[in-house]
Design a protein around this motif. Structure first.
Motif, PDB file in Angstrom:
ATOM      1  N   VAL A   8     -10.425  31.186   0.159  1.00 59.47           N
ATOM      2  CA  VAL A   8     -11.450  31.133   1.433  1.00 59.47           C
ATOM      3  C   VAL A   8     -12.699  31.375   0.513  1.00 59.47           C
ATOM      4  N   CYS A   9     -13.786  30.518   0.533  1.00 56.71           N
ATOM      5  CA  CYS A   9     -15.018  30.478  -0.061  1.00 56.71           C
ATOM      6  C   CYS A   9     -15.813  31.754   0.367  1.00 56.71           C
ATOM      7  N   PRO A  10     -16.198  32.834  -0.456  1.00 53.17           N
ATOM      8  CA  PRO A  10     -16.820  34.033   0.127  1.00 53.17           C
ATOM      9  C   PRO A  10     -18.357  33.663   0.379  1.00 53.17           C
ATOM     10  N   HIS A  11     -18.755  32.530   0.045  1.00 55.76           N
ATOM     11  CA  HIS A  11     -20.259  32.213   0.384  1.00 55.76           C
ATOM     12  C   HIS A  11     -20.180  31.471   1.863  1.00 55.76           C
ATOM     13  N   CYS A  12     -19.422  30.273   2.215  1.00 54.63           N
ATOM     14  CA  CYS A  12     -19.655  29.715   3.470  1.00 54.63           C
ATOM     15  C   CYS A  12     -18.496  29.776   4.357  1.00 54.63           C
ATOM     16  N   GLY A  13     -17.390  30.218   4.144  1.00 58.19           N
ATOM     17  CA  GLY A  13     -16.132  30.677   4.668  1.00 58.19           C
ATOM     18  C   GLY A  13     -15.282  29.222   4.644  1.00 58.19           C
ATOM     19  N   ASN A  14     -15.457  28.443   3.914  1.00 60.58           N
ATOM     20  CA  ASN A  14     -14.765  27.066   3.739  1.00 60.58           C
ATOM     21  C   ASN A  14     -13.215  27.595   3.234  1.00 60.58           C
ATOM     22  N   ASN A  15     -12.332  26.997   4.276  1.00 60.05           N
ATOM     23  CA  ASN A  15     -11.085  27.269   3.847  1.00 60.05           C
ATOM     24  C   ASN A  15      -9.855  26.153   3.726  1.00 60.05           C
ATOM     25  N   LYS A  16     -10.652  25.036   3.368  1.00 60.40           N
ATOM     26  CA  LYS A  16     -10.018  23.698   3.414  1.00 60.40           C
ATOM     27  C   LYS A  16      -9.934  22.859   1.842  1.00 60.40           C
ATOM     28  N   LYS A  17     -11.218  22.870   1.462  1.00 58.06           N
ATOM     29  CA  LYS A  17     -10.906  21.780   0.174  1.00 58.06           C
ATOM     30  C   LYS A  17     -11.690  22.808  -0.997  1.00 58.06           C
ATOM     31  N   PHE A  18     -11.117  22.514  -2.212  1.00 60.85           N
ATOM     32  CA  PHE A  18     -11.568  23.087  -3.157  1.00 60.85           C
ATOM     33  C   PHE A  18     -11.352  22.390  -4.562  1.00 60.85           C
ATOM     34  N   LYS A  19     -12.235  22.533  -5.698  1.00 63.52           N
ATOM     35  CA  LYS A  19     -11.847  22.019  -6.980  1.00 63.52           C
ATOM     36  C   LYS A  19     -11.678  23.439  -7.744  1.00 63.52           C
ATOM     37  N   PHE A  21     -10.773  25.029 -11.408  1.00 61.76           N
ATOM     38  CA  PHE A  21     -11.085  24.831 -13.011  1.00 61.76           C
ATOM     39  C   PHE A  21     -10.378  25.653 -13.759  1.00 61.76           C
ATOM     40  N   THR A  22      -9.411  25.488 -14.231  1.00 57.61           N
ATOM     41  CA  THR A  22      -8.896  26.619 -15.439  1.00 57.61           C
ATOM     42  C   THR A  22      -8.742  25.820 -16.751  1.00 57.61           C
ATOM     43  N   ARG A  23      -7.353  25.733 -17.353  1.00 59.64           N
ATOM     44  CA  ARG A  23      -7.193  25.025 -18.671  1.00 59.64           C
ATOM     45  C   ARG A  23      -7.308  23.365 -18.090  1.00 59.64           C
ATOM     46  N   SER A  24      -6.958  23.095 -16.780  1.00 62.15           N
ATOM     47  CA  SER A  24      -6.778  22.015 -16.416  1.00 62.15           C
ATOM     48  C   SER A  24      -7.699  21.917 -14.916  1.00 62.15           C
ATOM     49  N   PHE A  25      -7.924  20.863 -14.225  1.00 60.90           N
ATOM     50  CA  PHE A  25      -8.530  20.477 -13.212  1.00 60.90           C
ATOM     51  C   PHE A  25      -7.970  19.890 -12.050  1.00 60.90           C
ATOM     52  N   GLN A  26      -8.106  20.461 -11.167  1.00 63.96           N
ATOM     53  CA  GLN A  26      -7.460  20.073  -9.781  1.00 63.96           C
ATOM     54  C   GLN A  26      -8.181  20.234  -8.459  1.00 63.96           C
ATOM     55  N   VAL A  27      -7.978  19.276  -7.616  1.00 62.51           N
ATOM     56  CA  VAL A  27      -8.392  19.221  -6.249  1.00 62.51           C
ATOM     57  C   VAL A  27      -7.480  19.624  -5.207  1.00 62.51           C
ATOM     58  N   ILE A  28      -7.622  20.350  -4.315  1.00 59.03           N
ATOM     59  CA  ILE A  28      -6.718  20.744  -3.474  1.00 59.03           C
ATOM     60  C   ILE A  28      -7.513  20.895  -1.887  1.00 59.03           C
ATOM     61  N   LYS A  29      -6.562  20.453  -0.991  1.00 62.48           N
ATOM     62  CA  LYS A  29      -6.937  20.775   0.394  1.00 62.48           C
ATOM     63  C   LYS A  29      -5.897  21.594   1.123  1.00 62.48           C
ATOM     64  N   GLN A  30      -6.237  22.525   2.031  1.00 67.24           N
ATOM     65  CA  GLN A  30      -5.479  23.384   2.588  1.00 67.24           C
ATOM     66  C   GLN A  30      -5.433  23.519   4.003  1.00 67.24           C
ATOM     67  N   SER A  31      -4.569  23.978   4.576  1.00 64.97           N
ATOM     68  CA  SER A  31      -4.422  24.005   6.282  1.00 64.97           C
ATOM     69  C   SER A  31      -4.586  25.580   6.543  1.00 64.97           C
ATOM     70  N   PRO A  32      -5.668  25.736   7.111  1.00 59.52           N
ATOM     71  CA  PRO A  32      -5.573  27.253   7.445  1.00 59.52           C
ATOM     72  C   PRO A  32      -4.664  27.551   8.777  1.00 59.52           C
ATOM     73  N   GLU A  33      -4.283  26.554   9.340  1.00 57.79           N
ATOM     74  CA  GLU A  33      -3.125  27.047  10.517  1.00 57.79           C
ATOM     75  C   GLU A  33      -1.810  27.039   9.908  1.00 57.79           C
ATOM     76  N   LEU A  34      -1.522  26.488   8.827  1.00 59.13           N
ATOM     77  CA  LEU A  34      -0.303  26.467   8.008  1.00 59.13           C
ATOM     78  C   LEU A  34      -0.330  27.858   7.242  1.00 59.13           C
ATOM     79  N   GLY A  35      -1.443  28.066   6.760  1.00 60.16           N
ATOM     80  CA  GLY A  35      -1.513  29.043   5.600  1.00 60.16           C
ATOM     81  C   GLY A  35      -1.191  28.437   4.178  1.00 60.16           C
TER      82      GLY A  35
END
Length: 84
Positions: A8-19, A21-35
């Protein structure tokens, strides 16, 4: 990186889409209903190997992986309590 971590984004409260960045890069989508994650891209090599952060797809703010994961864990626990 734990694959089932909910963010969950601490700035805007987004809980669905994030990028991520670690040793690799990945784009994820989440479902707040499913958790949990509903879609994730394949791992791509990160050109910024020293980075370890998450970027919100809505407000474009960067924040630490652990902060977003801690907020996400509390969010899921609260949702589960409300559903009972």
């Amino acid at each position: 990186m734990i694959m089932n971590t909910f963010f969950v984004c601490p700035h805007c409260g987004n809980n669905k889409k994030f990028k991520i960045f670690t040793r690799s890069f990945q784009v994820i989508k989440q479902s707040p209903e499913l958790g949990k994650r509903t879609d994730e891209s394949g791992f791509l090599p990160s050109l910024r190997e020293n980075d370890n952060h998450i970027e919100c797809q809505f407000c474009f703010k960067k924040f630490e992986y652990d902060n977003a994961a801690a907020i996400g864990k509390k969010y899921i626990q609260t949702i589960q309590r409300c559903m009972k």
